[in-house]
Design a protein around this motif. Structure first.
Motif, short mmCIF file in Angstrom:
data_model
loop_
_atom_site.label_atom_id
_atom_site.label_comp_id
_atom_site.label_asym_id
_atom_site.label_seq_id
_atom_site.Cartn_x
_atom_site.Cartn_y
_atom_site.Cartn_z
N LEU A 124 0.52 -1.50 -0.28
CA LEU A 124 -0.01 -0.03 -0.26
C LEU A 124 0.39 1.70 -0.25
O LEU A 124 0.41 2.36 -1.02
N LYS A 125 2.15 1.27 0.49
CA LYS A 125 3.00 2.73 1.01
C LYS A 125 3.62 2.15 -0.83
O LYS A 125 3.29 3.66 -0.94
N GLU A 126 4.15 1.09 -1.29
CA GLU A 126 4.03 1.30 -2.94
C GLU A 126 3.69 2.36 -3.75
O GLU A 126 3.45 2.73 -4.56
N PHE A 127 2.70 2.01 -3.37
CA PHE A 127 1.29 2.24 -4.61
C PHE A 127 1.14 3.87 -4.03
O PHE A 127 -0.52 4.01 -4.46
N ASP A 128 1.29 4.02 -2.72
CA ASP A 128 0.75 5.81 -2.10
C ASP A 128 -1.01 5.51 -2.36
O ASP A 128 -1.03 6.86 -1.91
N LEU A 129 -1.41 4.56 -0.71
CA LEU A 129 -2.64 4.55 -0.69
C LEU A 129 -2.52 4.02 0.51
O LEU A 129 -1.37 3.60 1.40
N ALA A 130 -3.30 5.88 0.98
CA ALA A 130 -2.90 6.24 2.27
C ALA A 130 -3.53 5.48 3.88
O ALA A 130 -2.67 5.53 5.18
N PHE A 131 -4.00 4.69 3.65
CA PHE A 131 -4.99 4.21 4.52
C PHE A 131 -5.31 2.47 4.47
O PHE A 131 -5.66 2.65 3.24
N THR A 132 -5.88 1.73 5.52
CA THR A 132 -6.30 0.85 5.56
C THR A 132 -7.07 0.80 6.83
O THR A 132 -6.87 0.88 7.56
N GLU A 133 -7.67 -1.29 6.73
CA GLU A 133 -8.51 -1.37 8.28
C GLU A 133 -8.39 -2.62 8.73
O GLU A 133 -8.58 -3.53 7.46
N ASP A 134 -8.82 -3.11 9.35
CA ASP A 134 -9.01 -4.26 9.27
C ASP A 134 -9.77 -4.37 11.05
O ASP A 134 -10.66 -3.66 11.06
N HIS A 135 -9.80 -5.36 11.57
CA HIS A 135 -11.54 -5.81 12.07
C HIS A 135 -11.07 -4.74 13.29
O HIS A 135 -12.84 -4.50 13.83
N HIS A 136 -10.53 -3.99 13.83
CA HIS A 136 -10.25 -3.58 15.01
C HIS A 136 -9.79 -2.06 15.04
O HIS A 136 -9.77 -1.44 15.77
N ARG A 137 -8.46 -1.49 13.92
CA ARG A 137 -8.19 -0.70 13.84
C ARG A 137 -8.08 0.40 12.58
O ARG A 137 -7.84 -0.53 11.65
N ILE A 138 -7.59 1.49 12.53
CA ILE A 138 -7.37 1.86 11.12
C ILE A 138 -5.97 2.03 11.11
O ILE A 138 -5.58 2.59 12.34
N HIS A 139 -5.70 1.75 10.02
CA HIS A 139 -3.73 2.25 10.12
C HIS A 139 -3.42 3.17 9.02
O HIS A 139 -4.19 3.85 8.25
N ASP A 140 -2.55 3.83 9.61
CA ASP A 140 -2.50 5.30 8.15
C ASP A 140 -1.01 4.94 8.03
O ASP A 140 0.11 4.88 9.00
N ILE A 141 -1.02 4.35 6.71
CA ILE A 141 0.37 4.15 5.78
C ILE A 141 1.57 4.99 6.24
O ILE A 141 3.06 4.29 6.25
N HIS A 142 1.43 5.97 5.69
CA HIS A 142 2.67 6.98 5.91
C HIS A 142 3.21 7.32 7.30
O HIS A 142 4.48 7.04 7.20
N ARG A 143 2.57 7.64 8.76
CA ARG A 143 2.31 7.68 9.52
C ARG A 143 3.42 6.67 10.48
O ARG A 143 3.70 6.53 11.27
N GLY A 144 2.78 5.12 9.48
CA GLY A 144 3.22 3.84 10.49
C GLY A 144 3.10 3.71 11.38
O GLY A 144 3.27 3.26 12.41
N THR A 145 1.29 4.00 12.04
CA THR A 145 0.66 3.81 12.94
C THR A 145 -0.58 4.05 13.13
O THR A 145 -1.29 3.89 12.07
N SER A 146 -0.95 3.58 13.59
CA SER A 146 -3.70 2.78 13.87
C SER A 146 -3.51 3.65 15.27
O SER A 146 -3.76 3.90 16.26
N LEU A 147 -4.92 3.19 15.23
CA LEU A 147 -5.94 3.55 15.90
C LEU A 147 -7.27 2.84 16.06
O LEU A 147 -7.60 1.98 15.34
N SER A 148 -7.84 2.31 17.65
CA SER A 148 -8.21 1.89 17.66
C SER A 148 -10.28 2.31 17.52
O SER A 148 -10.00 3.47 17.51
N ALA A 149 -10.53 1.60 16.49
CA ALA A 149 -11.66 1.46 15.98
C ALA A 149 -12.91 0.65 15.13
O ALA A 149 -12.70 0.06 14.56
N PRO A 150 -13.47 0.33 16.88
CA PRO A 150 -14.02 -1.08 16.76
C PRO A 150 -14.93 -0.87 15.27
O PRO A 150 -15.36 0.34 15.81
#
Length: 253
Positions: free
Chosen positions: A152-178
């Motif tokens: 995703l970083k290679e293709f400059d896609l800035a965000f993704t999600e899983d079942h529990h969190r949202i991920h900021d690809i560029h910052r390399g961080t995530s936050l809880s979002a049930p």
């Protein structure tokens, strides 16, 4: 102020009449912002750029703001171009019980994922001229982070999600979002969701960010639709609508 993110999954030509029902509900409830998760070639049979009426619908103005995201390429995990990878026991169980053969990005290797992402971006550009998707959500939220996140970083896609969190690809961080989401695949899941989803919404009421994920098949069932409206009204009582890319990540992460 706490935030509520509403997303509409599986935006594809095959679901047009159901998507219209979803939009009718958004307007009725005064929903202000929605993630639309676009599938470029749903199940290998519905290539979006080949459906002019669907594209006109996608591009039209709404009374609410849309954030367009990619949602896999086929939204199906068995396709001729796939090179399968060995899965762990936990991954195998997730693939079996959390989705009906739609965990597209879990069982394929990095090279296949790269090609799917490339194809998805190309198809998106054919459908939305001059627009770039805000992020990418793998179908069923199933993926291998060590493979997908670098891609995703290679293709400059800035965000993704899983079942529990949202991920900021560029910052390399995530936050809880049930997430609260309904299931209608079987009678047990359908009626179970009517109990479980309101309970989950109450359980998450103190969470700074909560997601409500809707699927087109939810709008085939009047009981499910009423349950969705009930949960949305409950959650928005002390929240504001938001989109992942507009969150204050510094204060929430």
């Amino acid at each position: 102020m706490k935030r509520l993110i509403v997303s509409l999954h599986d935006v594809a030509p095959v679901h047009m009449h159901r998507l219209r029902r979803a939009e009718s509900m958004f307007r009725r409830l005064g929903v202000e912002q929605v993630q639309y998760l676009f599938v470029p070639e749903f199940h290998g049979r519905y290539r979006a750029s080949e459906y002019p009426d669907f594209l006109m619908w996608c591009r039209r103005e709404r009374s609410f703001q849309i954030s367009w995201w990619l949602h896999g390429y086929y939204h199906q995990d068995r396709q001729p171009d796939a090179t399968p990878e060995t899965l762990s026991l936990i991954q195998t169980l997730k693939r079996r019980f959390m989705t009906a053969g739609e965990g597209e990005f879990l069982p394929i290797d990095a090279a296949t994922q790269r090609q799917r992402l490339k194809n998805a971006l190309e198809e998106f550009s054919h459908c939305f001229h001059g627009v770039k998707p805000k992020g990418f959500v793998p179908p069923a939220w199933l993926f291998k982070p060590e493979v997908l996140l670098p891609l995703l970083k290679e293709f400059d896609l800035a965000f993704t999600e899983d079942h529990h969190r949202i991920h900021d690809i560029h910052r390399g961080t995530s936050l809880s979002a049930p997430v609260v989401t309904w299931a209608t695949r079987t009678l047990m899941r359908k009626y179970g969701s009517l109990v479980v989803c309101p309970l989950r919404a109450r359980l998450f009421q103190n969470s700074p960010v909560v997601r409500v994920a809707l699927h087109p098949m939810d709008f085939e069932h009047s009981l499910t639709m009423r349950n969705i409206e009930y949960v949305l009204k409950m959650l928005i009582a002390d929240r504001q609508y938001a989109l992942p890319e507009k969150l204050d990540w510094a204060s929430l992460a």
